[in-house]
Design a protein around this motif. Structure first.
Motif, PDB file in Angstrom:
ATOM      1  N   PHE A 191       0.670  -1.397  -0.132  1.00 44.47           N
ATOM      2  CA  PHE A 191       0.217   0.640  -0.111  1.00 44.47           C
ATOM      3  C   PHE A 191       0.721   1.093   0.198  1.00 44.47           C
ATOM      4  O   PHE A 191       0.659   2.140  -0.583  1.00 44.47           O
ATOM      5  CB  PHE A 191      -1.268  -0.054   1.584  1.00 44.47           C
ATOM      6  N   VAL A 192       1.798   1.498   0.879  1.00 43.58           N
ATOM      7  CA  VAL A 192       3.127   2.563   0.768  1.00 43.58           C
ATOM      8  C   VAL A 192       3.215   2.814  -0.258  1.00 43.58           C
ATOM      9  O   VAL A 192       3.583   3.704  -0.686  1.00 43.58           O
ATOM     10  CB  VAL A 192       3.262   2.429   1.948  1.00 43.58           C
ATOM     11  N   VAL A 193       4.014   1.738  -1.396  1.00 42.13           N
ATOM     12  CA  VAL A 193       4.922   2.023  -2.326  1.00 42.13           C
ATOM     13  C   VAL A 193       3.679   2.475  -3.408  1.00 42.13           C
ATOM     14  O   VAL A 193       4.468   3.145  -4.832  1.00 42.13           O
ATOM     15  CB  VAL A 193       6.056   0.871  -2.945  1.00 42.13           C
ATOM     16  N   ASN A 194       2.512   1.682  -3.014  1.00 40.07           N
ATOM     17  CA  ASN A 194       1.519   1.996  -4.749  1.00 40.07           C
ATOM     18  C   ASN A 194       1.548   3.636  -5.193  1.00 40.07           C
ATOM     19  O   ASN A 194       0.732   4.370  -3.597  1.00 40.07           O
ATOM     20  CB  ASN A 194       0.510   1.543  -4.493  1.00 40.07           C
ATOM     21  N   MET A 195       0.982   3.677  -5.900  1.00 42.36           N
ATOM     22  CA  MET A 195       1.377   5.564  -6.331  1.00 42.36           C
ATOM     23  C   MET A 195      -0.057   5.529  -6.518  1.00 42.36           C
ATOM     24  O   MET A 195       0.025   6.939  -5.859  1.00 42.36           O
ATOM     25  CB  MET A 195       2.009   5.668  -7.970  1.00 42.36           C
ATOM     26  N   ASN A 196      -1.078   4.848  -6.540  1.00 37.20           N
ATOM     27  CA  ASN A 196      -2.124   4.929  -7.222  1.00 37.20           C
ATOM     28  C   ASN A 196      -3.412   4.184  -6.091  1.00 37.20           C
ATOM     29  O   ASN A 196      -3.663   3.211  -5.825  1.00 37.20           O
ATOM     30  CB  ASN A 196      -2.325   4.220  -8.604  1.00 37.20           C
ATOM     31  N   LYS A 197      -3.984   5.289  -4.334  1.00 34.62           N
ATOM     32  CA  LYS A 197      -4.021   4.840  -3.636  1.00 34.62           C
ATOM     33  C   LYS A 197      -5.552   3.605  -4.261  1.00 34.62           C
ATOM     34  O   LYS A 197      -6.167   3.200  -3.653  1.00 34.62           O
ATOM     35  CB  LYS A 197      -4.162   4.838  -2.520  1.00 34.62           C
ATOM     36  N   LEU A 198      -6.117   5.146  -4.438  1.00 33.08           N
ATOM     37  CA  LEU A 198      -7.864   4.488  -4.640  1.00 33.08           C
ATOM     38  C   LEU A 198      -8.251   3.107  -6.099  1.00 33.08           C
ATOM     39  O   LEU A 198      -8.351   2.178  -5.659  1.00 33.08           O
ATOM     40  CB  LEU A 198      -8.441   5.819  -5.951  1.00 33.08           C
ATOM     41  N   GLU A 199      -6.690   2.497  -6.874  1.00 35.16           N
ATOM     42  CA  GLU A 199      -6.940   1.487  -7.801  1.00 35.16           C
ATOM     43  C   GLU A 199      -6.537   0.591  -7.001  1.00 35.16           C
ATOM     44  O   GLU A 199      -6.924  -0.730  -6.949  1.00 35.16           O
ATOM     45  CB  GLU A 199      -6.178   1.750  -8.663  1.00 35.16           C
ATOM     46  N   PHE A 200      -5.378   0.519  -5.994  1.00 35.35           N
ATOM     47  CA  PHE A 200      -5.216   0.025  -4.588  1.00 35.35           C
ATOM     48  C   PHE A 200      -6.672  -0.461  -4.317  1.00 35.35           C
ATOM     49  O   PHE A 200      -6.507  -1.678  -3.983  1.00 35.35           O
ATOM     50  CB  PHE A 200      -4.014   0.594  -3.803  1.00 35.35           C
ATOM     51  N   MET A 201      -7.393   0.118  -3.433  1.00 33.60           N
ATOM     52  CA  MET A 201      -8.326  -0.218  -2.741  1.00 33.60           C
ATOM     53  C   MET A 201      -9.062  -0.972  -3.257  1.00 33.60           C
ATOM     54  O   MET A 201     -10.306  -1.161  -2.754  1.00 33.60           O
ATOM     55  CB  MET A 201      -9.114   0.868  -2.333  1.00 33.60           C
ATOM     56  N   ARG A 202      -9.334  -0.453  -5.088  1.00 36.29           N
ATOM     57  CA  ARG A 202     -10.402  -0.640  -5.785  1.00 36.29           C
ATOM     58  C   ARG A 202     -10.745  -2.608  -6.516  1.00 36.29           C
ATOM     59  O   ARG A 202     -11.495  -3.670  -6.408  1.00 36.29           O
ATOM     60  CB  ARG A 202     -10.813  -0.464  -7.144  1.00 36.29           C
TER      61      ARG A 202
END
Length: 549
Positions: A191-202
């Protein structure tokens, strides 16, 4: 253009819209369509109609009645890239990863993203992926084993391998904590290294990771506040949370399985069919339950049967419609038996029709997965070829064989040295050209390279053949061979990275004798160019006709 006996007419400017294709080359000055305005092609007319529409509309569409392998052969002949067998380039993969949240700028964050998200990016990423799978498997096994009666036995009883049950319980609990800590660290790092947090949660797969660890933290916070021995609904819900945890672990393991991903993709694409199945199932269960209740209870003021309510009858209806039938509840009246028979028959129609559609879509998704797997395996193979050719480049491999007295960095070749190289290459060419045709195929090329002191792998040799074959004839002529040897001597040999060449094989490609064993479909991707080049390399000029026969 007379194709298979049917005449097609179009403009030359239409054929010039896709450089690198066969019709584009035939429409060039000096070629048949430009000079004569007509040509005969002994190919399938139905496929050619769709191919000609590709030049008109820029969209390639396979006719529904043409088999996949035949369509692929036709596209290869006309040097058109088959979208189905397109190997994703590094740029395609990079764009996909950027949409998933990969950092664009090089650095630690990008390296960490690749480490956690792309097992193929490095050997350490692969090791980390294998370790995660190992932890999941062991975690699921521990969850199952801790419910064994020996582990739950009271203190003082005999355990496993001389270890007391109490010590076993403590060991399983500590291991469970270690697994949860690892999964929590993995999820947090991703989660920390991901740049697209919204896409990560989707993404559903990330919610699977959350479900795998959330019940542990909930029970860790809430259980100390509940009295021991309590049988409240809240305690039952917490126990169910442990079930969700094991379900989360199983689905977490499933994300590493191709089969599970195919099943999930099938469910996603079959939402309409599943909704129809759900509606039909609910309607049938309600109707059967109502019938059973009223048939088994003629006097509603005195209910004596097992079917005490419609809601209670739904249990019987569900297991009957789904053709399970435990037998713990059964009708006693003639009317109830008739309704039970209708429940069994309705299950065939309610479940059979939607499930057959879902099965067909599952097979489609499974075939797509197999094709994707083969394409990715082919991409890995091509990367190995590229590394081999890259290692050859700049090494002046033939210098020591043809010009042993010359040092590496003495400047450009002199005219006399070039003549010596040409003489040596010419001599080898005539030695391997057994039929004196002035052309050599891939087998004769392999013999020629060995006599020059280069023992080249078959895969690399196929790419080298495509490099030498400047006129796309399928064989190597003497001037092409001499030019290639000169490039090897000077270290100016191009690589697959320079040519953007990839090799695509059809699934379950049949063998057509010696010609087919030496033939390969070479597809070249050229960055921003609209056209793509597909070559069939063969040692036999009649290979195209043989392949169609």
């Amino acid at each position: 253009i007379d194709c298979g006996g049917k005449v097609f007419k179009t403009f030359l400017k239409t054929l010039l819209r896709h450089p690198g294709t066969l019709l584009y080359e035939l429409a060039q000055p000096g070629r048949e369509l430009y000079e004569d305005g007509a040509i005969f092609l002994d190919r399938d007319e139905w496929c050619f109609n769709a191919i000609l529409n590709f030049y008109r509309t820029d969209k390639i569409a396979q006719p529904g009645w043409v088999p996949d392998d035949m369509w692929h052969v036709e596209l290869v002949f006309f040097k058109i890239q088959n979208p189905v067998y397109q190997i994703p380039t590094s740029q395609d993969i990079d764009l996909k990863q950027l949409s998933l949240g990969k950092p664009d700028a090089p650095g630690l964050r990008k390296s960490m993203w690749l480490l956690w998200e792309d097992p193929t990016s490095s050997k350490w990423a692969n090791y980390l992926n294998m370790f995660s799978i190992f932890v999941i498997v062991v975690g699921v096994s521990a969850f199952v084993l801790e419910t064994h009666p020996t582990v739950r036995a009271p203190a003082g009883d005999e355990g496993w391998f001389g270890v007391s049950p109490e010590a076993l319980r403590k060991g399983f609990y500590r291991f469970e904590i270690a697994c949860i800590v690892w999964f929590s660290f993995e999820l947090t790092a991703r989660f920390v290294v991901n740049m697209n947090k919204l896409e990560f949660m989707r993404r559903m797969i990330n919610w699977v990771d959350i479900i795998a660890i959330a019940p542990f933290y909930i029970s860790l916070i809430v259980l100390p506040t509940i009295e021991k021995g309590s049988q409240s609904f809240f305690v039952s819900a917490l126990r169910m949370a442990r079930v969700f945890r094991i379900i989360g672990l199983i689905f977490k393991l499933g994300k590493y399985s191709h089969g599970v991903r195919v099943l999930a993709e099938t469910f996603r694409t079959c939402l309409m069919e599943l909704s129809v199945l759900a509606v039909l199932l609910v309607m049938t269960v309600v109707m059967i339950s109502s019938g059973m209740y009223f048939c088994e209870n003629p006097d509603l003021d005195d209910v004596t049967s097992e079917f005490t309510s419609i809601s209670r009858s739904m249990y019987f209806s569900m297991i009957s419609v789904t053709t399970i039938g435990y037998g713990d509840m059964s009708p006693l009246t003639n009317c109830g038996e008739f309704v039970a028979c209708m429940a069994g028959l309705s299950g065939i129609f309610v479940l059979g029709l939607p499930i057959s559609i879902i099965g067909v879509k599952f097979q489609q998704r499974y075939d797509e997965m197999l094709l994707e797997t083969k394409i990715l395996a082919e991409r890995d193979r091509l990367e190995k070829i590229e590394r081999k050719i890259t290692a050859m480049r700049g090494m002046r491999l033939l210098m020591s064989k043809i010009l042993p007295e010359r040092k590496d960095m003495e400047g450009p070749l002199t005219l006399a040295e070039k003549e010596r190289v040409a003489a040596a290459a010419s001599s080898v060419f005539h030695e391997v050209d057994m039929d004196n045709s002035g052309e050599i195929d891939i087998d004769e090329l392999s013999m020629a390279m060995k006599r020059l002191g280069m023992d080249v792998d078959v895969d690399v040799l196929q790419v080298m053949l495509s490099i030498m074959d400047e006129d796309s004839s399928g064989t190597v002529e003497k001037p092409e061979f001499l030019n290639f040897v000169m490039k090897c001597v000077t270290g100016d040999l191009p690589t697959t990275a320079d040519l953007q060449v990839n090799h695509v094989q059809m699934p379950d490609e049949p063998a057509f004798g010696r010609a087919a064993s030496s033939a390969r479909s070479m597809v070249a991707f050229d960055g921003g160019r609209r056209g793509s080049i597909a070559r069939v390399q063969s040692g036999d000029k009649s290979f195209h006709d043989d392949l169609m026969v």
